[in-house]
Enzyme design. Structure first.
Site, mmCIF file in Angstrom:
data_model
loop_
_atom_site.group_PDB
_atom_site.id
_atom_site.type_symbol
_atom_site.label_atom_id
_atom_site.label_comp_id
_atom_site.label_asym_id
_atom_site.label_seq_id
_atom_site.Cartn_x
_atom_site.Cartn_y
_atom_site.Cartn_z
ATOM 1 C CG ASP A 72 -105.880 -29.892 106.468
ATOM 2 O OD1 ASP A 72 -105.240 -29.523 107.466
ATOM 3 O OD2 ASP A 72 -106.278 -31.062 106.306
ATOM 4 C CG ASP A 73 -101.464 -28.934 107.407
ATOM 5 O OD1 ASP A 73 -102.072 -28.713 108.470
ATOM 6 O OD2 ASP A 73 -100.896 -30.018 107.164
ATOM 7 C CB CYS A 108 -105.394 -31.036 111.710
ATOM 8 S SG CYS A 108 -104.107 -30.930 110.455
ATOM 9 C CG ASP A 342 -105.981 -26.730 109.831
ATOM 10 O OD1 ASP A 342 -105.073 -26.208 109.151
ATOM 11 O OD2 ASP A 342 -106.278 -27.938 109.735
ATOM 12 C CG ASN A 343 -102.233 -26.403 111.288
ATOM 13 O OD1 ASN A 343 -103.104 -27.217 111.613
ATOM 14 N ND2 ASN A 343 -101.404 -26.619 110.281
#
Length: 611
Positions: A72-73, A108, A342-343
């Site tokens: 996540d991130d 997200c 995700d990013n």
């Protein structure tokens, strides 16, 4: 035959395929295939499927297993993979590392929705992290979620397991509460809401399970690992399995495991590239941060940078434990393991302290490492891959005929395992984002005004209603270009030649050949009009029209607050031609027109709020 042709047309409209000549040379390629050529391609496609079956199904061998690890991130542009020594050795060195992997939207929930559906955000209609933005909403559940990756895998007799963060709004009352189990999942251990490490709630197969602050019992990254191991022990060996492990790390609140809380004590965010550079020729949101950054902002972002790395060490441990487990049960050689995020993320770039959401390399590039059958070790692959390609690739591995899966992405199995597939690449692709803002002024930042959001630290805002943009990216052996259009009162455009300016320091929109701008604009329009072939236009139009109605309601509310009917009327005037067009267009055009109207509404609302 018709279904395959539809799939091919859809991929072309979404930027799939290859063979596009240099943009800088201003050369295009047209023409249609001859019937004999089409027939030959169809025959080749059939032979490819048969060959794949021979490779995977001889002697009754079951299809390959798949593990998808989603952080996540986690950035890759600013050193986000540095703590992942075990992961790089056990996945990257054992397989392929993609150095040009991108998310199609740097936030997200929309990004995760793209991973699950293989679709661009304008097709799955998840616009942001809010319920009103379609994040895990009833509309999402009835539509895209019902045709997502696990649904297809379940039909392929895969045993499916999910653990960790799903979508930011998952589990709230208006979205079906914790009793909602998305279709296709056999085992479901999903976090309610956004990333946490302690003191969270899980939906365990639809039942509430609360957790506290015990490291041994509750630390979420470890819990995800442990439950995946139990699933592997309990599974049926007769059928393949798919595991999706979605960790909270390295998302805030950046709570590291106790044994890692003193690691990287001397590490600071990198100071090179675009760090603390003024965004003088960029969209207004990039022009508003104070430059140079304050000492308090620097201290804040350095602390965040270190703590993010600390949380990733537990993910690195999870990868090691999982690989060892697969080896011990004799499944490692028949399992594809994907590792991605995700990013991306930024820490001080263009004087923005911390966040994602921007169109620049640090936010849209993601790590991607894959190992598995047919993938030679120590490969570094340069062809661009998108997060919408993950689902088609996994379904390709499962043996599914991809023409039956209604996705915008394409399989990249052939890139990393050419013995199994012919490779195809994206000659150009879309990055899109819908900005978020607040109707009211943040009391902590009264000078900022309404329409903005995520204003921290020191009231530097990371997002706004009109931080709404669409970009087309061309990345091949000849060109590395990015062209972006904003939906704002300036109709702002940013253009970058990343071959000569990898940190996107100079917006060359006023220097580049107008013919190149025209080509990029046409490609952008084409990509924004890309609609999944199997989704009827009315199905695409309804959520967009609902969003348009919601935007109009918000706009009228703002008008009432401002008590400025005369000014509002003049601002609304640009909408009239668009609304008239909505009454005249047909089929897919209504979706594109509707989306453009929403982008205008966002701008008008923010202008009203600034009065």
């Amino acid at each position: 035959m018709e279904q395959q042709q539809q799939q091919r047309r859809r991929q072309q409209s979404c930027g799939g395929g290859s063979g596009v000549l240099s943009v800088m040379a201003g050369i295009g390629r047209g023409g249609t295939r001859r019937k004999g050529h089409t027939a030959a391609l169809s025959l080749f496609a059939v032979l490819s499927v048969l060959f794949t079956c021979c490779v995977r199904c001889v002697d009754g061998v079951k299809p390959s297993n798949v593990v998808l690890i989603l952080t996540d991130d986690q950035d890759v542009f600013l050193g986000g993979m540095t703590p992942m020594k075990k992961t790089k050795a056990l996945i990257g060195e054992a397989g392929a590392t993609f150095v040009n992997a991108f998310t199609v939207t740097p936030l997200c929930c929309p990004s995760r929705s793209s991973i699950l559906t293989g679709q661009y955000p304008h097709n799955h209609e998840v616009r942001n992290n809010s319920l009103s933005g379609n994040c895990s909403s009833p509309l999402w559940q009835k539509g895209p979620e019902s045709m997502a990756l696990p649904v297809y895998l379940n039909k392929q007799k895969y045993q499916t397991f999910f653990a960790g963060k799903y979508l930011n709004q998952y589990g709230v009352g208006d979205a079906g509460s914790i009793t909602h189990i998305p279709p296709g999942w056999d085992q479901w251990h999903a976090l309610v809401g956004n990333s946490q490490y302690y003191n969270y709630t899980l939906s365990v197969n639809g039942k509430e399970e609360k957790h506290g602050d015990s490291y041994e019992k509750d630390y979420l990254t470890n819990l995800i690992a442990n439950r995946s191991l139990k699933f592997l022990d309990d599974r049926s060996p007769q059928h393949p399995f798919f595991l999706m492990l979605s960790t909270p790390a390295p998302h805030s609140p950046w709570t590291a495991a106790p044994q890692y809380q003193k690691e990287f004590s001397n590490v600071k965010a990198p100071r090179d590239g675009s760090f603390d550079k003024p965004g003088k020729d960029k969209h207004w949101l990039l022009r508003q941060p104070v430059n140079p950054m304050s000492n308090s902002s620097l201290t804040f972002l350095d602390d965040a940078y270190r703590r993010r790395w600390q949380t990733l060490l537990s993910v690195d441990d999870m990868v090691e434990v999982l690989v060892k487990k697969l080896d011990s049960i004799k499944e490692l050689d028949n399992t594809y393991i994907f590792y991605t995020s995700d990013n991306g993320y930024h820490t001080g770039q263009f004087s923005l302290p911390i966040d994602k959401r921007q169109l620049y390399e640090f936010d849209i590039r993601v790590p991607l490492l894959v190992r598995g059958p047919g993938i030679k070790p120590n490969q570094t692959l340069k062809a661009p891959v998108l997060n919408i390609d993950l689902a088609p690739t996994i379904l390709d591995i499962s043996g599914l005929n991809l023409s039956s899966a209604h996705m915008d992405g394409q399989s990249f199995l052939g890139q990393m395992a050419p013995s199994l597939r012919n490779a195809s690449t994206h000659p150009f692709f879309l990055i899109e984002y819908t900005g978020e803002g607040h109707l009211t002024i943040d009391p902590a930042c009264p000078k900022v005004g309404p329409g903005l959001s995520h204003c921290f630290p020191d009231c530097v805002c990371e997002d706004a209603y009109n931080n709404t943009y669409a970009c087309v990216r061309t990345l091949d052996s000849q060109d590395d270009l990015q062209y972006c259009e904003f939906a704002d009162s300036e109709s702002f455009v940013e253009v970058y030649n990343l071959t000569t300016d990898p940190h996107q320091l100079e917006n060359i929109v006023k220097k580049v050949d107008p013919a190149v701008l025209q080509i990029m604009n046409q490609r952008l329009i084409k990509l924004q009009s890309c609609v999944s072939a199997a989704t009827p236009w009315i199905t695409q139009a309804v959520p967009c029209l609902q969003h348009l109605l919601q935007s109009l309601i918000v706009l009228s509310f703002v008008q009432k607050l401002r008590q400025d009917q005369k000014g509002s009327s003049s601002l609304l005037q640009p909408l009239v031609p668009g609304i008239e067009t909505l009454l005249e267009v047909s089929d897919v055009e209504i979706v594109t027109t509707c989306n453009r109207l929403i982008m205008k509404l966002v701008v008008i609302t923010s202008v009203l709020q600034s009065h």
